[in-house]
Design a protein around this motif. Structure first.
Motif, PDB file in Angstrom:
ATOM      1  N   HIS A   1      -3.918   3.012   7.528  1.00  0.00           N
ATOM      2  CA  HIS A   1      -3.850   3.618   6.195  1.00  0.00           C
ATOM      3  C   HIS A   1      -3.756   5.143   6.288  1.00  0.00           C
ATOM      4  O   HIS A   1      -4.671   5.793   6.801  1.00  0.00           O
ATOM      5  CB  HIS A   1      -5.069   3.226   5.360  1.00  0.00           C
ATOM      6  CG  HIS A   1      -5.060   1.796   4.962  1.00  0.00           C
ATOM      7  ND1 HIS A   1      -4.276   1.317   3.938  1.00  0.00           N
ATOM      8  CD2 HIS A   1      -5.707   0.728   5.475  1.00  0.00           C
ATOM      9  CE1 HIS A   1      -4.449   0.012   3.827  1.00  0.00           C
ATOM     10  NE2 HIS A   1      -5.306  -0.371   4.755  1.00  0.00           N
ATOM     11  N   LEU A   2      -2.672   5.680   5.775  1.00  0.00           N
ATOM     12  CA  LEU A   2      -2.470   7.131   5.812  1.00  0.00           C
ATOM     13  C   LEU A   2      -3.427   7.875   4.895  1.00  0.00           C
ATOM     14  O   LEU A   2      -3.713   9.050   5.129  1.00  0.00           O
ATOM     15  CB  LEU A   2      -1.021   7.461   5.451  1.00  0.00           C
ATOM     16  CG  LEU A   2       0.005   7.020   6.494  1.00  0.00           C
ATOM     17  CD1 LEU A   2       1.413   7.235   5.966  1.00  0.00           C
ATOM     18  CD2 LEU A   2      -0.205   7.754   7.809  1.00  0.00           C
ATOM     19  N   ALA A   3      -3.943   7.218   3.872  1.00  0.00           N
ATOM     20  CA  ALA A   3      -4.883   7.882   2.961  1.00  0.00           C
ATOM     21  C   ALA A   3      -6.167   8.295   3.675  1.00  0.00           C
ATOM     22  O   ALA A   3      -6.925   9.114   3.153  1.00  0.00           O
ATOM     23  CB  ALA A   3      -5.200   6.990   1.772  1.00  0.00           C
ATOM     24  N   ASP A   4      -6.402   7.770   4.868  1.00  0.00           N
ATOM     25  CA  ASP A   4      -7.557   8.180   5.673  1.00  0.00           C
ATOM     26  C   ASP A   4      -7.216   9.365   6.579  1.00  0.00           C
ATOM     27  O   ASP A   4      -8.059   9.817   7.348  1.00  0.00           O
ATOM     28  CB  ASP A   4      -8.054   7.014   6.530  1.00  0.00           C
ATOM     29  CG  ASP A   4      -8.605   5.878   5.693  1.00  0.00           C
ATOM     30  OD1 ASP A   4      -9.103   6.136   4.578  1.00  0.00           O
ATOM     31  OD2 ASP A   4      -8.526   4.714   6.153  1.00  0.00           O
ATOM     32  N   GLY A   5      -5.968   9.832   6.506  1.00  0.00           N
ATOM     33  CA  GLY A   5      -5.504  10.902   7.373  1.00  0.00           C
ATOM     34  C   GLY A   5      -5.738  12.286   6.794  1.00  0.00           C
ATOM     35  O   GLY A   5      -6.334  12.452   5.722  1.00  0.00           O
ATOM     36  N   LEU A   6      -5.235  13.263   7.488  1.00  0.00           N
ATOM     37  CA  LEU A   6      -5.409  14.670   7.145  1.00  0.00           C
ATOM     38  C   LEU A   6      -4.105  15.227   6.576  1.00  0.00           C
ATOM     39  O   LEU A   6      -3.041  15.049   7.174  1.00  0.00           O
ATOM     40  CB  LEU A   6      -5.808  15.459   8.396  1.00  0.00           C
ATOM     41  CG  LEU A   6      -5.983  16.958   8.252  1.00  0.00           C
ATOM     42  CD1 LEU A   6      -7.140  17.277   7.327  1.00  0.00           C
ATOM     43  CD2 LEU A   6      -6.206  17.585   9.621  1.00  0.00           C
ATOM     44  N   VAL A   7      -4.187  15.898   5.431  1.00  0.00           N
ATOM     45  CA  VAL A   7      -3.028  16.544   4.815  1.00  0.00           C
ATOM     46  C   VAL A   7      -3.097  18.038   5.093  1.00  0.00           C
ATOM     47  O   VAL A   7      -4.132  18.669   4.872  1.00  0.00           O
ATOM     48  CB  VAL A   7      -2.994  16.293   3.286  1.00  0.00           C
ATOM     49  CG1 VAL A   7      -1.840  17.046   2.646  1.00  0.00           C
ATOM     50  CG2 VAL A   7      -2.906  14.810   2.984  1.00  0.00           C
TER      51      VAL A   7
ATOM     52  N   THR B   1       0.843  -1.193   0.000  1.00  0.00           N
ATOM     53  CA  THR B   1       0.000   0.000   0.000  1.00  0.00           C
ATOM     54  C   THR B   1       0.878   1.242   0.000  1.00  0.00           C
ATOM     55  O   THR B   1       1.832   1.341   0.768  1.00  0.00           O
ATOM     56  CB  THR B   1      -0.929   0.011   1.230  1.00  0.00           C
ATOM     57  OG1 THR B   1      -1.777  -1.129   1.171  1.00  0.00           O
ATOM     58  CG2 THR B   1      -1.789   1.259   1.266  1.00  0.00           C
ATOM     59  N   PHE B   2       0.522   2.178  -0.867  1.00  0.00           N
ATOM     60  CA  PHE B   2       1.233   3.445  -0.994  1.00  0.00           C
ATOM     61  C   PHE B   2       0.244   4.584  -0.796  1.00  0.00           C
ATOM     62  O   PHE B   2      -0.962   4.404  -0.942  1.00  0.00           O
ATOM     63  CB  PHE B   2       1.857   3.564  -2.390  1.00  0.00           C
ATOM     64  CG  PHE B   2       2.779   2.432  -2.730  1.00  0.00           C
ATOM     65  CD1 PHE B   2       4.118   2.477  -2.383  1.00  0.00           C
ATOM     66  CD2 PHE B   2       2.299   1.294  -3.374  1.00  0.00           C
ATOM     67  CE1 PHE B   2       4.965   1.418  -2.676  1.00  0.00           C
ATOM     68  CE2 PHE B   2       3.130   0.235  -3.674  1.00  0.00           C
ATOM     69  CZ  PHE B   2       4.469   0.302  -3.328  1.00  0.00           C
ATOM     70  N   ALA B   3       0.769   5.754  -0.483  1.00  0.00           N
ATOM     71  CA  ALA B   3      -0.032   6.973  -0.409  1.00  0.00           C
ATOM     72  C   ALA B   3       0.539   7.956  -1.424  1.00  0.00           C
ATOM     73  O   ALA B   3       1.754   8.183  -1.462  1.00  0.00           O
ATOM     74  CB  ALA B   3       0.010   7.561   0.997  1.00  0.00           C
ATOM     75  N   ILE B   4      -0.331   8.515  -2.261  1.00  0.00           N
ATOM     76  CA  ILE B   4       0.063   9.485  -3.279  1.00  0.00           C
ATOM     77  C   ILE B   4      -0.533  10.832  -2.869  1.00  0.00           C
ATOM     78  O   ILE B   4      -1.731  10.933  -2.600  1.00  0.00           O
ATOM     79  CB  ILE B   4      -0.469   9.086  -4.675  1.00  0.00           C
ATOM     80  CG1 ILE B   4      -0.194   7.617  -4.992  1.00  0.00           C
ATOM     81  CG2 ILE B   4       0.084  10.026  -5.740  1.00  0.00           C
ATOM     82  CD1 ILE B   4       1.247   7.244  -5.129  1.00  0.00           C
ATOM     83  N   TYR B   5       0.299  11.859  -2.832  1.00  0.00           N
ATOM     84  CA  TYR B   5      -0.086  13.179  -2.326  1.00  0.00           C
ATOM     85  C   TYR B   5       0.013  14.229  -3.421  1.00  0.00           C
ATOM     86  O   TYR B   5       0.858  14.143  -4.302  1.00  0.00           O
ATOM     87  CB  TYR B   5       0.856  13.619  -1.195  1.00  0.00           C
ATOM     88  CG  TYR B   5       1.023  12.604  -0.104  1.00  0.00           C
ATOM     89  CD1 TYR B   5       0.240  12.652   1.036  1.00  0.00           C
ATOM     90  CD2 TYR B   5       1.985  11.601  -0.207  1.00  0.00           C
ATOM     91  CE1 TYR B   5       0.397  11.718   2.048  1.00  0.00           C
ATOM     92  CE2 TYR B   5       2.150  10.663   0.802  1.00  0.00           C
ATOM     93  CZ  TYR B   5       1.362  10.721   1.918  1.00  0.00           C
ATOM     94  OH  TYR B   5       1.513   9.796   2.913  1.00  0.00           O
ATOM     95  N   ARG B   6      -0.828  15.251  -3.289  1.00  0.00           N
ATOM     96  CA  ARG B   6      -0.737  16.434  -4.158  1.00  0.00           C
ATOM     97  C   ARG B   6      -0.586  17.652  -3.253  1.00  0.00           C
ATOM     98  O   ARG B   6      -1.437  17.922  -2.398  1.00  0.00           O
ATOM     99  CB  ARG B   6      -1.991  16.563  -5.011  1.00  0.00           C
ATOM    100  CG  ARG B   6      -1.950  17.715  -6.000  1.00  0.00           C
ATOM    101  CD  ARG B   6      -3.171  17.670  -6.885  1.00  0.00           C
ATOM    102  NE  ARG B   6      -3.213  18.762  -7.830  1.00  0.00           N
ATOM    103  CZ  ARG B   6      -4.203  18.944  -8.679  1.00  0.00           C
ATOM    104  NH1 ARG B   6      -5.234  18.105  -8.694  1.00  0.00           N
ATOM    105  NH2 ARG B   6      -4.172  19.957  -9.514  1.00  0.00           N
TER     106      ARG B   6
END
Length: 105
Positions: free
Chosen positions: A51-57, A27-32
Motif C-alpha cells: 500500500h502506497l498510502a503507507d509511504g512517504l510523500v 485500492t487507490f492513493a489520493i495525494y495532495r
C-alpha cells in the motif's frame, strides 16, 4: 465515459501527503501536493503490491514503504529502483470540499 466517485474530503489529506481509498475491490492513493493540487494513482506498488498510502510523500514523489521504490504521483512514472512499472493515474476533481476520482466505466 468517466464515472466520478467521492474519495474523501479535501481536508482529509494534509499538504504533501497521501491517503488510501478503496472502491469495488480496488485500492487507490489520493495525494495532495505542496501547492494544494490533488492527484490519484493505483494504490499498490507495482513491485510487490504494498500500500502506497503507507509511504512517504516528498514534493511530487511517493516512496514505497517496503523497498523505497519511487514514483511520480503526478504522472505515475517509475522513478527509482526496484520499481520499473509505472502506476496508472486517474483524473481528480474538487467538488466543494469533496475529492472525486474519475474511473472509466
Amino acid at each position: 465515459m468517466t464515472t466520478w466517485i467521492e474519495a474523501c474530503g479535501a481536508d482529509d489529506i494534509d499538504q504533501e501527503d497521501v491517503v488510501r481509498f478503496d472502491h469495488e475491490g480496488r485500492t487507490f492513493a489520493i495525494y495532495r501536493s505542496p501547492d494544494d493540487q490533488y492527484f490519484a494513482t493505483d494504490g499498490l506498488c507495482s513491485h510487490e503490491r504494498i500500500h502506497l498510502a503507507d509511504g512517504l510523500v516528498m514534493d511530487d514523489i511517493i516512496e514505497c514503504p517496503k523497498h523505497n521504490g519511487r514514483f511520480s504521483y503526478k504522472t505515475g512514472e517509475a522513478r527509482g529502483a526496484p520499481v520499473c512499472i509505472n502506476l496508472k493515474t486517474y483524473p481528480i476533481k474538487v467538488d466543494g470540499d469533496r475529492i472525486m476520482i474519475g474511473l472509466g466505466s
